[in-house]
Scaffold this motif. Structure first.
Motif, PDB file in Angstrom:
ATOM      1  N   LEU A 172       0.853  -1.180   0.000  1.00 57.24           N
ATOM      2  CA  LEU A 172       0.000   0.000   0.000  1.00 57.24           C
ATOM      3  C   LEU A 172       0.894   1.237   0.000  1.00 57.24           C
ATOM      4  CD1 LEU A 172      -2.805  -0.944   2.567  1.00 57.24           C
ATOM      5  CD2 LEU A 172      -2.971  -0.867   0.076  1.00 57.24           C
ATOM      6  N   ALA A 173       0.722   2.074  -1.001  1.00 63.44           N
ATOM      7  CA  ALA A 173       1.500   3.314  -1.109  1.00 63.44           C
ATOM      8  C   ALA A 173       0.583   4.498  -0.847  1.00 63.44           C
ATOM      9  CB  ALA A 173       2.132   3.424  -2.499  1.00 63.44           C
ATOM     10  N   ARG A 174       1.055   5.444  -0.072  1.00 63.27           N
ATOM     11  CA  ARG A 174       0.250   6.643   0.176  1.00 63.27           C
ATOM     12  C   ARG A 174       0.078   7.443  -1.116  1.00 63.27           C
ATOM     13  NH1 ARG A 174       3.126   9.840   4.841  1.00 63.27           N
ATOM     14  NH2 ARG A 174       4.951   9.189   3.648  1.00 63.27           N
ATOM     15  N   THR A 177      15.385   9.776 -12.836  1.00 64.50           N
ATOM     16  CA  THR A 177      15.434   8.684 -11.859  1.00 64.50           C
ATOM     17  C   THR A 177      14.325   7.669 -12.119  1.00 64.50           C
ATOM     18  OG1 THR A 177      16.350  10.192 -10.199  1.00 64.50           O
ATOM     19  CG2 THR A 177      15.397   8.126  -9.406  1.00 64.50           C
ATOM     20  N   ILE A 178      13.136   8.156 -12.447  1.00 69.05           N
ATOM     21  CA  ILE A 178      12.017   7.251 -12.736  1.00 69.05           C
ATOM     22  C   ILE A 178      12.363   6.344 -13.911  1.00 69.05           C
ATOM     23  CG2 ILE A 178       9.627   7.141 -13.552  1.00 69.05           C
ATOM     24  CD1 ILE A 178       9.109   9.732 -12.005  1.00 69.05           C
ATOM     25  N   ALA A 192       5.197  -1.304 -10.770  1.00 66.41           N
ATOM     26  CA  ALA A 192       3.810  -0.885 -10.537  1.00 66.41           C
ATOM     27  C   ALA A 192       3.777   0.459  -9.821  1.00 66.41           C
ATOM     28  CB  ALA A 192       3.072  -1.945  -9.718  1.00 66.41           C
ATOM     29  N   GLY A 193       4.691   0.636  -8.842  1.00 64.08           N
ATOM     30  CA  GLY A 193       4.759   1.912  -8.137  1.00 64.08           C
ATOM     31  C   GLY A 193       5.226   3.047  -9.017  1.00 64.08           C
ATOM     32  N   LEU A 194       6.223   2.775  -9.866  1.00 61.73           N
ATOM     33  CA  LEU A 194       6.730   3.822 -10.763  1.00 61.73           C
ATOM     34  C   LEU A 194       5.661   4.272 -11.743  1.00 61.73           C
ATOM     35  CD1 LEU A 194      10.310   2.428 -11.486  1.00 61.73           C
ATOM     36  CD2 LEU A 194       9.701   4.373 -10.030  1.00 61.73           C
ATOM     37  N   MET A 195       4.799   3.365 -12.147  1.00 61.27           N
ATOM     38  CA  MET A 195       3.698   3.748 -13.035  1.00 61.27           C
ATOM     39  C   MET A 195       2.731   4.684 -12.324  1.00 61.27           C
ATOM     40  SD  MET A 195       3.055   0.086 -14.944  1.00 61.27           S
ATOM     41  CE  MET A 195       1.731   0.668 -15.988  1.00 61.27           C
ATOM     42  N   THR A 228       1.274   9.238  -6.761  1.00 54.71           N
ATOM     43  CA  THR A 228       2.101   9.169  -5.565  1.00 54.71           C
ATOM     44  C   THR A 228       3.482   9.715  -5.902  1.00 54.71           C
ATOM     45  OG1 THR A 228       2.856   7.721  -3.767  1.00 54.71           O
ATOM     46  CG2 THR A 228       2.893   6.798  -6.005  1.00 54.71           C
ATOM     47  N   THR A 229       4.413   9.609  -4.974  1.00 55.81           N
ATOM     48  CA  THR A 229       5.743  10.186  -5.193  1.00 55.81           C
ATOM     49  C   THR A 229       6.792   9.086  -5.286  1.00 55.81           C
ATOM     50  OG1 THR A 229       6.178  10.392  -2.822  1.00 55.81           O
ATOM     51  CG2 THR A 229       5.114  12.259  -3.916  1.00 55.81           C
ATOM     52  N   LEU A 230       7.918   9.462  -5.842  1.00 56.05           N
ATOM     53  CA  LEU A 230       9.021   8.518  -5.981  1.00 56.05           C
ATOM     54  C   LEU A 230       9.513   8.068  -4.614  1.00 56.05           C
ATOM     55  CD1 LEU A 230      10.944   7.092  -7.928  1.00 56.05           C
ATOM     56  CD2 LEU A 230      12.399   9.120  -7.859  1.00 56.05           C
ATOM     57  N   ASP A 231       9.633   8.983  -3.676  1.00 62.69           N
ATOM     58  CA  ASP A 231      10.093   8.623  -2.326  1.00 62.69           C
ATOM     59  C   ASP A 231       9.178   7.594  -1.678  1.00 62.69           C
ATOM     60  OD1 ASP A 231      12.232  10.311  -2.534  1.00 62.69           O
ATOM     61  OD2 ASP A 231      11.293  11.963  -1.453  1.00 62.69           O
ATOM     62  N   GLU A 232       7.873   7.740  -1.857  1.00 63.01           N
ATOM     63  CA  GLU A 232       6.913   6.817  -1.266  1.00 63.01           C
ATOM     64  C   GLU A 232       7.045   5.429  -1.873  1.00 63.01           C
ATOM     65  OE1 GLU A 232       3.690   5.445   1.125  1.00 63.01           O
ATOM     66  OE2 GLU A 232       5.158   7.064   1.282  1.00 63.01           O
ATOM     67  N   VAL A 233       7.232   5.356  -3.178  1.00 66.31           N
ATOM     68  CA  VAL A 233       7.373   4.055  -3.844  1.00 66.31           C
ATOM     69  C   VAL A 233       8.670   3.374  -3.408  1.00 66.31           C
ATOM     70  CG1 VAL A 233       7.752   2.945  -6.089  1.00 66.31           C
ATOM     71  CG2 VAL A 233       5.930   4.637  -5.812  1.00 66.31           C
ATOM     72  N   LEU A 234       9.752   4.135  -3.315  1.00 70.30           N
ATOM     73  CA  LEU A 234      11.023   3.556  -2.874  1.00 70.30           C
ATOM     74  C   LEU A 234      10.933   3.076  -1.434  1.00 70.30           C
ATOM     75  CD1 LEU A 234      13.565   6.090  -4.443  1.00 70.30           C
ATOM     76  CD2 LEU A 234      12.932   3.830  -5.287  1.00 70.30           C
TER      77      LEU A 234
END
Length: 613
Positions: free
Chosen positions: A491-493, A511-512, A585-588, A595-601
């Motif tokens: 679950l990503a914010r 970075t993405i 999936a998060g990067l998409m 969402t943000t890159l920091d949250e996915v990482l």
């Protein structure tokens, strides 16, 4: 976490508008919305004709908030809260939602009577030596203010409030104030009129009664507050000097309040009493449940039933209580509402409609596995099938399933429960978790005898679930014969729609693209970044979205499952078969601006095959 402070809208116009006098009128609001460019002229005129002659007891902000309006400037939905913030910004008014835990109820009744408050649509929220702060949904109806200033001999400061807050809290506050006055008159005892007074009372007492009127009301308000904040868990944590009340919101814990030990003990006793737990027993852990309803105006559907699962744990300074909040609406979601993409939803549905086999859902605690499983089982639980579960604990009771609670003290563990379920003529079985070889063997046996079995594992990704089974001692040939699919999730914010802004940094886009290698993200990148506003409690995030990694066990993957199995090789083969890793999936979601890159990482593991080079 404190209450939302009075704020001025970030979208306040540059020109200062002259505030009118009197009650708000719907046609007046529509004219202002049109003048500010929030609504198109033709839409505003159409709404004027639609609402102009119809009568309603609702406040104008509520009527427009329920009309499904959209701000033409940024396509954001104009609900009642958004309209109130716009109005506050237009006339530079302070705006705040009412926090019942911060209101001194006893002093509210000293400022004005309940009849006066209801007639003026106003509610005192702060009374101190310097001023009286009164929340109102009629900020331009101020003719009565000099009367109150003369009565309390202090200046009165008005702040715009949500109309639903005024409607809901006015009778609650005055009812509590009346009951406290009656109790004091009949018993001669002093009682706490508010959360803050209860804190002060707790500092001078070693023991408070769980049935004390102040304790009862504070527990009720704590639940309301948690519902409004969209909390998933409430933590009551005893400490040496001051106990902490913390709420988990969007997966992150926030401190809501600090209370003295006496208050904490009284609240714990009250909660245990409602959950039918042993109030006297404080030396061993206990579990319980409470069913309650959301009050009108709280988050989610007004009046919706909510179930809370309780757990107590003895600590050095008293009992720690955790209440996990379950909303029944979360187990009846469509696959797209869960976060599946159309292609993933189709593949997941194909897996879950198989006649037999094992389907595993993996991820850490709090990653949404329960919601996915219950929602899936809810759709499969028709009148033609028998759905049985064995869980520890039963997360949410549902009439569509036959649910069994694991009880180790009675030698009823997962393996024993599953063995008993096999004699109950099940069609679909859900095992809460595969923790040992015995449970895994029973799940495999159930699958081989023609049952569809769902279960969970705690692994970082989908391919690791296969290696976990091998580590438990399951022969690879049995894994190949029974496991038909593995779903890993996180679950990503998600970013707050009110305050997020475009992230135009070239470093972010680069970075993405680098992290997505060897895939290329189609379409234009639209990354956004978190800012923070009162709507999201200044975190920049509001809500969460699920990220999925679905790995159906195809024939090539079955061939890759052997005693010397390497998770890297399995991951690469799964990708060739169409699996999309969690990180991708998060990067998409980042590329879409959700969402943000920091949250996915933070919440996704690095793809194993990439890590190995």
């Amino acid at each position: 976490m404190s209450a939302t402070p009075p704020v001025k809208s970030a979208t306040a116009p540059a020109t200062r508008h002259v505030a009118p006098r009197g009650r708000l009128e719907l046609r007046q609001l529509l004219k202002w919305l049109r003048d500010d460019g929030v609504l198109a002229h033709d839409e505003a005129d159409k709404l004027m004709r639609r609402f102009g002659t119809s009568a309603s007891g609702l406040h104008p902000l509520q009527r427009l908030g329920g009309a499904s309006l959209v701000d033409v400037r940024d396509n954001r939905v104009l609900d009642t809260d958004a309209l109130a913030r716009w109005l506050a910004g237009r006339f530079e008014l302070p705006y705040a939602r009412i926090d019942p835990l911060r209101v001194d109820v006893g002093r509210v009744a000293e400022v004005m009577s309940v009849a006066y408050a209801e007639s003026r649509r106003a509610l005192p929220v702060t009374v101190n030596a310097k001023e009286v702060v009164i929340a109102t949904c009629e900020p331009f109806d101020v003719a009565w203010v000099p009367e109150i200033e003369a009565l309390v001999k202090r200046p009165v400061r008005l702040q715009l409030a949500h109309p639903e807050d005024i409607t809901r809290y006015t009778p609650e506050f005055y009812s509590l104030a009346a009951s406290v006055r009656f109790a004091n008159k009949t018993t001669g005892a002093s009682a706490a009129n508010s959360f803050e007074q209860l804190v002060e009372l707790g500092k001078n007492k070693d023991q408070l009664d769980a049935n004390d009127q102040g304790v009862v009301q504070v527990v009720d308000w704590l639940w309301q507050y948690a519902f409004e904040q969209r909390a998933s868990d409430i933590h009551l944590e005893p400490r040496r000097d001051m106990g902490a009340i913390r709420l988990r919101i969007d997966g992150v814990l926030h401190t809501a309040h600090q209370v003295p030990p006496a208050v904490m003990n009284a609240m714990t006793a009250r909660i245990k009493l409602l959950a039918r737990m042993d109030v006297i027993e404080r030396r061993r852990p206990q579990d319980g449940r409470i069913k309650t309803k959301r009050p009108d105006g709280a988050g989610g559907m007004p009046g919706a039933e909510v179930e809370m699962r309780l757990s107590t744990l003895p600590t050095a300074f008293g009992e720690k209580v955790v209440m996990r909040i379950f909303d029944p609406g979360t187990v009846d979601k469509a696959f797209d509402a869960l976060g599946f993409s159309p292609s993933e939803a189709e593949r997941w549905q194909a897996l879950t409609t198989q006649a037999h086999g094992i389907i595993l859902v993996t991820g850490p605690t709090g990653s949404g596995k329960t919601t996915t499983l219950y929602s899936t089982l809810k759709k499969l639980a028709t009148e033609e099938v028998n759905v049985c579960t064995v869980e520890d604990p039963i997360e949410m009771i549902d009439a569509a399933f036959n649910q069994t609670q694991v009880q180790p003290a009675l030698d009823l563990d997962f393996a024993a429960g599953l063995r008993s379920l096999m004699r109950q003529d099940p069609d679909i079985i859900m095992v809460g978790e595969i923790r040992d070889l015995e449970t895994a063997e029973m799940a495999i046996q159930a699958s081989l005898t023609g049952h569809l079995v769902f279960s969970t594992l705690h692994t970082n990704d989908a391919p690791s679930a296969i290696t976990r089974l091998v580590d438990l001692g399951v022969p690879p040939y049995l894994i190949s014969a029974t496991v038909i699919g593995v779903l890993a999730q996180r679950l990503a914010r998600t970013l707050c729609a009110t305050c997020k802004v475009p992230d135009d940094s070239a470093d972010t886009a680069r970075t993405i693209e680098e992290l997505a290698q060897p895939w290329k993200l189609g379409g234009r990148l639209r990354p956004m970044k978190a800012v923070g506003c009162p709507a999201c409690r200044n975190t920049g995030y509001r809500g969460r979205a699920a990220l999925y990694e679905l790995m159906p066990i195809t024939e090539p993957l079955k061939e890759a499952i052997h005693p010397t199995l390497e998770v890297t090789r399995l991951s690469r083969q799964a990708v060739l078969e169409g699996m999309r890793p969690l990180r991708l999936a998060g990067l998409m979601k980042v590329a879409e601006g959700l969402t943000t890159l920091d949250e996915v990482l933070r919440c996704t593991p690095q793809w194993v095959a990439n890590k190995a080079g």
